[in-house]
Motif scaffolding. Structure first.
Motif, PDB file in Angstrom:
ATOM      1  N   ASP A  45       4.732 -14.172  27.247  1.00 40.69           N
ATOM      2  CA  ASP A  45       5.819 -15.382  27.069  1.00 40.69           C
ATOM      3  C   ASP A  45       5.279 -16.434  26.196  1.00 40.69           C
ATOM      4  O   ASP A  45       6.114 -17.076  25.429  1.00 40.69           O
ATOM      5  N   TRP A  46       4.136 -16.678  26.278  1.00 43.78           N
ATOM      6  CA  TRP A  46       3.513 -17.905  25.421  1.00 43.78           C
ATOM      7  C   TRP A  46       3.675 -17.587  23.942  1.00 43.78           C
ATOM      8  O   TRP A  46       4.061 -18.198  22.997  1.00 43.78           O
ATOM      9  N   LYS A  47       3.498 -16.052  23.571  1.00 44.11           N
ATOM     10  CA  LYS A  47       3.523 -15.801  22.083  1.00 44.11           C
ATOM     11  C   LYS A  47       4.738 -15.773  21.899  1.00 44.11           C
ATOM     12  O   LYS A  47       5.184 -15.935  20.558  1.00 44.11           O
ATOM     13  N   ASN A  48       5.753 -15.396  22.865  1.00 44.63           N
ATOM     14  CA  ASN A  48       7.229 -15.257  22.412  1.00 44.63           C
ATOM     15  C   ASN A  48       7.735 -16.450  22.009  1.00 44.63           C
ATOM     16  O   ASN A  48       8.628 -16.607  21.205  1.00 44.63           O
ATOM     17  N   GLU A  49       7.186 -17.673  22.626  1.00 46.76           N
ATOM     18  CA  GLU A  49       7.681 -18.900  22.291  1.00 46.76           C
ATOM     19  C   GLU A  49       7.203 -19.499  21.199  1.00 46.76           C
ATOM     20  O   GLU A  49       7.221 -20.836  20.910  1.00 46.76           O
ATOM     21  N   PRO A  70       2.808 -22.326  21.675  1.00 44.69           N
ATOM     22  CA  PRO A  70       2.914 -23.844  21.616  1.00 44.69           C
ATOM     23  C   PRO A  70       1.545 -24.191  22.081  1.00 44.69           C
ATOM     24  O   PRO A  70       0.748 -23.457  22.731  1.00 44.69           O
ATOM     25  N   PRO A  71       1.090 -25.495  21.654  1.00 51.77           N
ATOM     26  CA  PRO A  71      -0.080 -26.041  22.309  1.00 51.77           C
ATOM     27  C   PRO A  71      -0.168 -26.086  23.861  1.00 51.77           C
ATOM     28  O   PRO A  71       0.577 -26.301  24.669  1.00 51.77           O
ATOM     29  N   ILE A  72      -1.508 -25.578  24.199  1.00 49.65           N
ATOM     30  CA  ILE A  72      -1.750 -25.476  25.638  1.00 49.65           C
ATOM     31  C   ILE A  72      -2.285 -26.870  26.342  1.00 49.65           C
ATOM     32  O   ILE A  72      -2.910 -27.520  25.564  1.00 49.65           O
ATOM     33  N   GLU A  97       3.801 -21.556  35.500  1.00 50.47           N
ATOM     34  CA  GLU A  97       2.269 -21.910  35.623  1.00 50.47           C
ATOM     35  C   GLU A  97       1.677 -21.946  34.296  1.00 50.47           C
ATOM     36  O   GLU A  97       1.899 -20.888  33.568  1.00 50.47           O
ATOM     37  N   SER A  98       1.100 -22.971  33.725  1.00 46.32           N
ATOM     38  CA  SER A  98       0.291 -23.117  32.415  1.00 46.32           C
ATOM     39  C   SER A  98      -0.749 -22.148  32.494  1.00 46.32           C
ATOM     40  O   SER A  98      -1.537 -22.230  33.656  1.00 46.32           O
ATOM     41  N   ILE A  99      -1.276 -21.690  31.418  1.00 45.53           N
ATOM     42  CA  ILE A  99      -2.672 -21.061  31.167  1.00 45.53           C
ATOM     43  C   ILE A  99      -3.494 -22.014  31.089  1.00 45.53           C
ATOM     44  O   ILE A  99      -3.668 -22.930  30.392  1.00 45.53           O
TER      45      ILE A  99
END
Length: 562
Positions: free
Chosen positions: A388-392, A395-397, A409-411
């Motif tokens: 999901d993070w790649k699809n978005e 964005p900065p973690i 839940e954040s990585i």
């Protein structure tokens, strides 16, 4: 031109103080700043002149030592780079000056000396991470490290290659897109070869005559279907082809049914762990040895091992986990997937049912099957967050990996680990000047010498021949009076040429001479270098050759100046 030479001479006179034992970086920077302010020119011109002065000093040092710098010379050059970093902080040099100097050193030094320079780069990781340097540092250092890796041997310089990779992993942030495989590329070169050779045609007969209770369940068909699945694990995109999908269903039914039929108990799982048979007398081990697992990136495909592999819990988990990873890729949606790669309803239903069977088989696989299955489930759910993070758009973690309101839940961000104390530091601060490694024999070996690095550098540990010793026969063969035919010359031997190039890269400055000519065959290239070496040899007798160190021709120095 005269004016620029005068300015460079002023800068050089200040930098000569580096050789004084009492020289401090603060005094040198103060004097440099004073000279810099006195120069009547624009800031960019003054910075460029000072940078060129740094480069000239490094070049002169390398040329004067004929490419064979001692450790003291290396320390002086590294101190010069320290001064350039301080000069950058007071804004009297271009931002790229430290990296340009490092790049120059890597270009003109041999591998042994370059390793000293890389150790300096590792030690100053925090410096490169500073805000005013980081943007340039990651570009220059990535290029420098990649070029250095191309010069290294993956078999002989394995540790150094690993250090370079670890350094780059520390230098770049976790969200660096160049390492994220955003295009979902697969390692298609990872091919698993298998098949029945002529000497193994009686495989079915051996299985049939086996005393094992599983003999009737292990056959050639199972062997071929089991290892054929590796092709789909390697390239999941094949599953979107109708014919390939049918073949995959056929392979999976046979493999999963075999896993379900051939059940394991805890004793068998321990006995065959790692696909190596363990004697029953050796199975009574301590709890620590009992839980110790052996991991393999690839398993052997010899058909005679199949029966043992099917009883190995590690092998079974390896295959089943590959199934789960394949199913996750087929079910997930990513931006880089082609639009035609879409699962049909019957395919989605089969994946869902088969996934539950795989989890069930994992639960039945000892030891601790339920716990391992739960770990796999959590691991794959965690992987969905990365998808999901790649699809978005990556964005900065957020710092600390905290979960915001209404957000998933954040990585978590990787935390910096404290470095362990080196054994050398432990020894240095030890009162008894002795280090206990863990066993009596290891401790004895470690404490044979107070400085293990010097012990490794002893004369009996030197296996690399000298230039004149290795090339003496080749020089004689190039003499027309000896009338050696071309096909019998050493320069046309591939084995000899490979060793010659490795030796030249370490000890001969001629190896790094620039040329505008097109690429020559290795034989012609070595012949040119050998002729240059032969001109540097003083005496030739029947016993051997005595030679002084090769010198860099004057023509090349002038070219470098231009």
């Amino acid at each position: 031109m005269q004016r620029i030479k005068a300015i460079k001479a002023n800068f050089r006179s200040v930098l000569k103080d580096l050789e004084a034992p009492s020289a401090s970086s603060a005094d040198v920077i103060t004097n440099l700043k004073a000279v810099y302010d006195e120069v009547k020119a624009s800031d960019s011109e003054r910075k460029q002149i000072l940078e060129q002065t740094f480069r000239d000093i490094i070049r002169d040092e390398v040329v004067s030592s004929k490419g064979k710098l001692e450790d003291t010379d290396i320390d002086l050059l590294l101190y010069l780079i320290d001064i350039s970093i301080e000069a950058l902080r007071v804004n009297i040099t271009p931002n790229s000056t430290p990296f340009t100097l490092i790049s120059d050193l890597f270009d003109c030094l041999t591998i042994d000396k370059c390793e000293h320079i890389f150790t300096y780069i590792e030690y100053n990781t925090e410096v490169w991470m500073e805000a005013h340097m980081y943007n340039l540092a990651k570009i220059y250092l990535l290029r420098i490290c990649n070029e250095f890796l191309r010069r290294l041997s993956r078999s002989q310089n394995t540790i150094l290659c690993g250090r370079i990779q670890l350094f780059l992993a520390r230098l770049f942030p976790m969200s660096e897109k160049s390492a994220l495989n955003l295009n979902n590329q697969f390692n298609l070169a990872n091919i698993t070869t298998f098949g029945l050779e002529d000497s193994e045609t009686d495989f079915s007969k051996e299985i049939a005559e086996s005393d094992s209770s599983q003999a009737n369940k292990v056959d050639v068909k199972l062997y071929e279907n089991l290892w054929s699945m590796q092709n789909y694990f390697r390239d999941p995109n094949q599953c979107y082809d109708t014919e390939k999908w049918r073949q995959m269903l056929s392979h999976s039914d046979i493999v999963l049914n075999a896993f379900k039929t051939i059940r394991l108990d805890d004793e068998i799982a321990r006995g065959y762990r790692g696909t190596n048979y363990v004697d029953e007398n050796d199975m009574e081990t301590s709890s620590s040895e009992e839980n110790e697992a052996k991991y393999f990136t690839k398993f052997l495909t010899n058909p005679k091992l199949l029966e043992l592999q099917l009883r190995d819990s590690l092998f079974r988990r390896h295959i089943l986990l590959q199934y789960l990873i394949l199913f996750q890729y087929l079910e997930c949606s990513t931006k880089s997937k082609p639009t035609q790669h879409v699962m049909k309803k019957d395919q989605t239903a089969w994946v869902k049912d088969t996934k539950s069977k795989v989890y069930s088989l994992l639960c039945e696989t000892p030891p601790n099957g339920d716990q391992f299955s739960d770990y796999c489930s959590k691991l794959l759910k965690r992987e969905e967050l990365w998808i999901d993070w790649k699809n978005e758009g990556c964005p900065p973690i957020p710092n600390g990996g905290e979960k915001g309101e209404g957000e998933k839940e954040s990585i978590p961000v990787r935390k910096e680990l404290k470095r362990k104390r080196k054994l050398g530091d432990v020894y240095r601060h030890s009162k008894e000047k002795r280090i206990e490694i863990g066993s009596e024999e290891l401790s004895r070996l470690w404490n044979l010498n107070s400085d293990n690095m010097k012990a490794c550098q002893g004369e009996d540990r030197k296996f690399i021949p000298e230039l004149q010793e290795y090339f003496s026969e080749a020089i004689e063969q190039l003499d027309p009076e000896n009338m050696i035919e071309s096909e019998y010359k050493l320069i046309n031997s591939s084995n000899w040429s490979w060793r010659a190039l490795r030796l030249l890269s370490r000890k001969c400055p001629y190896f790094f001479q620039g040329t505008n000519a097109l690429t020559k065959p290795i034989g012609e290239y070595l012949e040119g270098i050998i002729r240059q070496l032969s001109r540097d040899i003083d005496d030739v007798d029947s016993v051997g050759i005595k030679a002084h160190s090769p010198t860099i021709p004057e023509m090349d120095i002038k070219t470098y100046d231009k």
